[in-house]
Motif scaffolding. Structure first.
Motif, PDB file in Angstrom:
ATOM      1  N   ALA A   1      34.488  59.427  32.940  1.00  0.00           N
ATOM      2  CA  ALA A   1      33.456  58.719  33.698  1.00  0.00           C
ATOM      3  C   ALA A   1      33.330  59.390  35.057  1.00  0.00           C
ATOM      4  O   ALA A   1      34.133  59.160  35.968  1.00  0.00           O
ATOM      5  CB  ALA A   1      33.801  57.244  33.853  1.00  0.00           C
ATOM      6  N   ALA A   2      32.312  60.239  35.203  1.00  0.00           N
ATOM      7  CA  ALA A   2      32.157  61.039  36.417  1.00  0.00           C
ATOM      8  C   ALA A   2      31.914  60.189  37.658  1.00  0.00           C
ATOM      9  O   ALA A   2      32.203  60.631  38.777  1.00  0.00           O
ATOM     10  CB  ALA A   2      31.020  62.051  36.238  1.00  0.00           C
ATOM     11  N   TRP A   3      31.396  58.966  37.485  1.00  0.00           N
ATOM     12  CA  TRP A   3      31.143  58.116  38.649  1.00  0.00           C
ATOM     13  C   TRP A   3      32.424  57.712  39.380  1.00  0.00           C
ATOM     14  O   TRP A   3      32.375  57.215  40.515  1.00  0.00           O
ATOM     15  CB  TRP A   3      30.322  56.877  38.275  1.00  0.00           C
ATOM     16  CG  TRP A   3      30.780  56.109  37.065  1.00  0.00           C
ATOM     17  CD1 TRP A   3      30.245  56.153  35.819  1.00  0.00           C
ATOM     18  CD2 TRP A   3      31.846  55.143  36.999  1.00  0.00           C
ATOM     19  NE1 TRP A   3      30.904  55.290  34.963  1.00  0.00           N
ATOM     20  CE2 TRP A   3      31.890  54.651  35.668  1.00  0.00           C
ATOM     21  CE3 TRP A   3      32.760  54.641  37.926  1.00  0.00           C
ATOM     22  CZ2 TRP A   3      32.817  53.690  35.245  1.00  0.00           C
ATOM     23  CZ3 TRP A   3      33.694  53.679  37.508  1.00  0.00           C
ATOM     24  CH2 TRP A   3      33.710  53.224  36.188  1.00  0.00           C
ATOM     25  N   LYS A   4      33.565  57.940  38.751  1.00  0.00           N
ATOM     26  CA  LYS A   4      34.826  57.640  39.424  1.00  0.00           C
ATOM     27  C   LYS A   4      35.160  58.664  40.504  1.00  0.00           C
ATOM     28  O   LYS A   4      35.958  58.383  41.401  1.00  0.00           O
ATOM     29  CB  LYS A   4      35.960  57.579  38.402  1.00  0.00           C
ATOM     30  CG  LYS A   4      35.839  56.421  37.422  1.00  0.00           C
ATOM     31  CD  LYS A   4      37.013  56.354  36.471  1.00  0.00           C
ATOM     32  CE  LYS A   4      36.894  55.136  35.555  1.00  0.00           C
ATOM     33  NZ  LYS A   4      38.034  55.015  34.618  1.00  0.00           N
ATOM     34  N   THR A   5      34.552  59.843  40.400  1.00  0.00           N
ATOM     35  CA  THR A   5      34.845  60.907  41.361  1.00  0.00           C
ATOM     36  C   THR A   5      33.604  61.447  42.058  1.00  0.00           C
ATOM     37  O   THR A   5      33.715  62.361  42.881  1.00  0.00           O
ATOM     38  CB  THR A   5      35.563  62.074  40.657  1.00  0.00           C
ATOM     39  OG1 THR A   5      34.756  62.555  39.566  1.00  0.00           O
ATOM     40  CG2 THR A   5      36.923  61.630  40.122  1.00  0.00           C
TER      41      THR A   5
END
Length: 239
Positions: free
Chosen positions: A175-179
């Motif tokens: 989940a790229a939104w975590k970084t």
């Protein structure tokens, strides 16, 4: 010399990159670097890998935007090193290990669910045939392309691209939104994705800001100026 960011626009299921044309025209007119790669719709992992590879070949930073299924794609592809932000447009912000079916399953079905068609998908040599999912062309203008010029909606209906049924059950590997910082647009009059699915995913991803537009699913066609403003506003925050 530092390169200006490129806005990469990822289309969703039952569509192609031309779904972004009204927004692309505005972004180009304002001098932005823009790219809109094709998405095959065969597999979430394969689609994300293809978009990630496309992004990694771009010199300079990338703001990665995804519409609808494209939101799931950028969730996985957005970990590319040169991605500086994510923009979800009427999209799926999946959690790691979660599939489209799982996220949608937590909410009442949208009107789209009753208007899907299923056909055998061509199989690669040595593999079992899969299933392709389409929107019924007869109801596509009303359900998927509500608010769009009727002649354009009919053209979109007969030129739609299918999504593999397997993609609905394939979990996101990351989940790229975590970084990466993120922004979101909710289409409050969406008949393709339940707007609550969009709102829930955006809240969970703790996006920097979320804009609600009283718009149907193809908000890029009906409200291109507002969509472009969210994209350019995200760039301004990142600069």
């Amino acid at each position: 010399m530092t390169l200006a960011p490129t806005i990469v626009l990822v289309h969703g299921a039952f569509a192609d990159a031309s779904s972004w044309h009204p927004v692309i025209e505005r972004l180009l007119a304002d001098g932005h670097r823009v790219a809109a790669p094709p998405v095959a719709g065969r597999s979430l992992t394969a689609d994300a890998d293809a978009v990630r590879g496309f992004v990694e070949r771009i010199d300079g930073p990338v703001l990665l935007a995804g519409h609808s299924y494209g939101g799931a794609v950028i969730t996985v592809a957005g970990t590319a090193d040169n991605v500086i932000g994510l923009v979800y447009v009427s999209g799926y912000a999946l959690e790691e290990g979660e599939s489209l079916g799982q996220l949608q399953g937590g909410f009442p079905d949208s009107a789209l669910a009753a208007h899907l068609l299923y056909t055998p998908a061509p199989a690669e040599p040595g593999t079992e045939p899969g299933t392709d999912v389409w929107v019924d062309p007869a109801t596509f203008p009303e359900i998927f392309a509500a608010g769009v010029d009727p002649r354009t909606a009919q053209a979109l209906a007969v030129s739609q691209r299918p999504l593999s049924a397997a993609a609905f059950g394939e979990p996101a590997t990351v989940a790229a939104w975590k970084t990466r910082p993120g922004w979101g647009i909710v289409s409050a009059a969406d008949h393709t994705i339940n707007p609550e699915v969009e709102r829930f995913g955006y809240r969970r991803a703790a996006l920097r800001s979320v804009v609600e537009i009283d718009a149907p699913h193809l908000v890029m066609h009906t409200h291109p100026a507002e969509v472009a403003a969210v994209l350019t506003g995200a760039l301004a925050e990142l600069s």
